[in-house]
Design a protein around this motif. Structure first.
Motif, PDB file in Angstrom:
ATOM      1  N   SER A 126       5.428 -34.272  37.598  1.00 23.39           N
ATOM      2  CA  SER A 126       6.772 -34.376  37.022  1.00 23.39           C
ATOM      3  C   SER A 126       7.597 -33.117  37.261  1.00 23.39           C
ATOM      4  N   LEU A 127       7.032 -31.963  36.941  1.00 24.95           N
ATOM      5  CA  LEU A 127       7.831 -30.739  36.931  1.00 24.95           C
ATOM      6  C   LEU A 127       8.061 -30.173  38.331  1.00 24.95           C
ATOM      7  N   HIS A 172      12.891 -31.071  30.414  1.00 22.92           N
ATOM      8  CA  HIS A 172      11.540 -30.534  30.608  1.00 22.92           C
ATOM      9  C   HIS A 172      11.315 -29.273  29.790  1.00 22.92           C
ATOM     10  N   PHE A 173      12.268 -28.353  29.823  1.00 28.36           N
ATOM     11  CA  PHE A 173      12.064 -27.090  29.124  1.00 28.36           C
ATOM     12  C   PHE A 173      12.137 -27.273  27.604  1.00 28.36           C
ATOM     13  N   ASP A 174      12.964 -28.200  27.140  1.00 30.04           N
ATOM     14  CA  ASP A 174      12.962 -28.539  25.707  1.00 30.04           C
ATOM     15  C   ASP A 174      11.579 -29.061  25.300  1.00 30.04           C
ATOM     16  N   PHE A 175      11.036 -29.945  26.132  1.00 27.44           N
ATOM     17  CA  PHE A 175       9.722 -30.518  25.866  1.00 27.44           C
ATOM     18  C   PHE A 175       8.642 -29.433  25.832  1.00 27.44           C
ATOM     19  N   LEU A 176       8.660 -28.549  26.814  1.00 21.87           N
ATOM     20  CA  LEU A 176       7.624 -27.515  26.891  1.00 21.87           C
ATOM     21  C   LEU A 176       7.754 -26.514  25.755  1.00 21.87           C
ATOM     22  N   MET A 206       6.733 -22.197  35.574  1.00 26.47           N
ATOM     23  CA  MET A 206       7.339 -21.453  34.479  1.00 26.47           C
ATOM     24  C   MET A 206       8.027 -20.190  34.995  1.00 26.47           C
ATOM     25  N   GLN A 207       7.397 -19.517  35.947  1.00 24.92           N
ATOM     26  CA  GLN A 207       8.038 -18.348  36.544  1.00 24.92           C
ATOM     27  C   GLN A 207       9.293 -18.752  37.313  1.00 24.92           C
ATOM     28  N   ALA A 208       9.234 -19.894  37.987  1.00 28.50           N
ATOM     29  CA  ALA A 208      10.408 -20.375  38.707  1.00 28.50           C
ATOM     30  C   ALA A 208      11.546 -20.698  37.746  1.00 28.50           C
ATOM     31  N   GLY A 209      11.208 -21.289  36.603  1.00 28.62           N
ATOM     32  CA  GLY A 209      12.225 -21.591  35.600  1.00 28.62           C
ATOM     33  C   GLY A 209      12.870 -20.341  35.038  1.00 28.62           C
ATOM     34  N   ALA A 218      15.009 -15.436  26.650  1.00 31.10           N
ATOM     35  CA  ALA A 218      14.652 -15.187  25.252  1.00 31.10           C
ATOM     36  C   ALA A 218      15.592 -15.874  24.277  1.00 31.10           C
ATOM     37  N   THR A 219      16.802 -16.163  24.701  1.00 37.63           N
ATOM     38  CA  THR A 219      17.778 -16.793  23.807  1.00 37.63           C
ATOM     39  C   THR A 219      17.612 -18.304  23.773  1.00 37.63           C
ATOM     40  N   THR A 220      17.530 -18.930  24.938  1.00 39.88           N
ATOM     41  CA  THR A 220      17.496 -20.388  25.020  1.00 39.88           C
ATOM     42  C   THR A 220      16.108 -20.958  24.749  1.00 39.88           C
ATOM     43  N   TYR A 221      15.082 -20.303  25.320  1.00 34.37           N
ATOM     44  CA  TYR A 221      13.708 -20.783  25.154  1.00 34.37           C
ATOM     45  C   TYR A 221      12.795 -19.598  24.822  1.00 34.37           C
ATOM     46  N   PRO A 222      12.867 -19.125  23.581  1.00 39.82           N
ATOM     47  CA  PRO A 222      12.103 -17.910  23.229  1.00 39.82           C
ATOM     48  C   PRO A 222      10.596 -18.068  23.390  1.00 39.82           C
TER      49      PRO A 222
END
Length: 259
Positions: A126-127, A172-176, A206-209, A218-222
């Motif tokens: 998926s990712l 995806h990032f919300d889910f993770l 994750m590094q690519a994201g 740190a603000t959007t996905y701490p």
């Protein structure tokens, strides 16, 4: 413990700027000696044709295992399969326990085990599929496109990012982020409190994201941002960087190619 004459010989076919770097880390966590064969990308940024001599698809990562009784090395391709195989044979400590003692049967698997197998397929299925498509599409904004049509192709890319890629990456990032928040036994990793092979598998997207897409911060996905930092500070990850820098004689940087 296997003697030197009976121990399997493992070779990682490593391509620069690719997902193969994760497998140096995974092999560092395995109780096995391994070698690395290095491949450089073509001027067009693609995998070199020499990789097709290793596996017909000509992609990386590929792992070869030479064992007593085999005349030819066993060649493993596909990141999820390689991860499962290496973990089962050389690093079982990186896989969660399937059942609690005295509780076995369909539907009774531990949450850690269920997460582990889900992410084993999710990472590439998926990712990474979305990330590779986004990377390929982004070439339409690169200097490889004639400058006089780049405003047109760049506008198309921006439109597709707004309509398709960015909303899907957000999902995806919300889910993770929620998966890290709900990880069992206090969390810290995707499957619980301990590092597993899927954390290593997930490290590249994750590094690519964080570094290419710049959506993980740190603000959007701490939690995701802290997770990436945690993975990069792990001793096995650091050893993998040291190993490839010694092998190549070049400074390693986290990049992403299409292969």
């Amino acid at each position: 413990m296997a003697s030197e004459s009976t121990a399997p010989k493992v070779t990682l076919y490593w391509l620069e700027q690719s997902r193969a770097q994760r497998f140096i880390w995974l092999l560092e966590e395995c109780n096995v000696d391994y070698n690395i064969k290095i491949f450089k990308r073509t001027p067009e940024g693609m995998a070199p044709p020499e990789l097709k001599k290793v596996h017909p698809l000509g992609k990386s990562p590929v792992v070869g295992i030479t064992a007593p009784g085999r005349t030819d090395p066993l060649i493993l391709a596909e990141s999820g399969f390689i991860t499962e195989y290496l973990t089962e044979h050389f690093a079982p400590h990186l896989a969660p326990k399937k059942f609690e003692d005295g509780k076995e049967g369909p539907g009774l698997e531990t949450e850690e085990w269920l997460r582990y197998h889900f992410f084993m397929h999710y990472a590439e299925g998926s990712l990474m599929a979305l990330m590779v498509n986004n990377l390929v599409f982004s070439f339409l904004k690169s200097d490889k496109i004639p400058f006089f049509i780049r405003p047109i192709t760049g506008g198309i890319v921006n439109k597709f990012n707004d309509m398709f890629f960015n909303p899907n990456f957000k999902a995806h990032f919300d889910f993770l982020e929620s998966q890290l928040a709900s990880a069992p036994n206090g969390g810290g990793f995707l499957c619980g409190k301990d590092l597993t092979a899927v954390d290593i598998l997930m490290s590249f997207p994750m590094q690519a994201g964080q570094k290419r897409l710049k959506m993980i911060n740190a603000t959007t996905y701490p939690k995701l941002n802290a997770y990436v930092t945690k993975l990069e500070n792990m001793e096995g990850y650091k050893r993998s960087i040291d190993r490839i820098e010694k092998e190549t004689g070049e400074k390693f940087s986290v990049m992403m190619g299409a292969e």
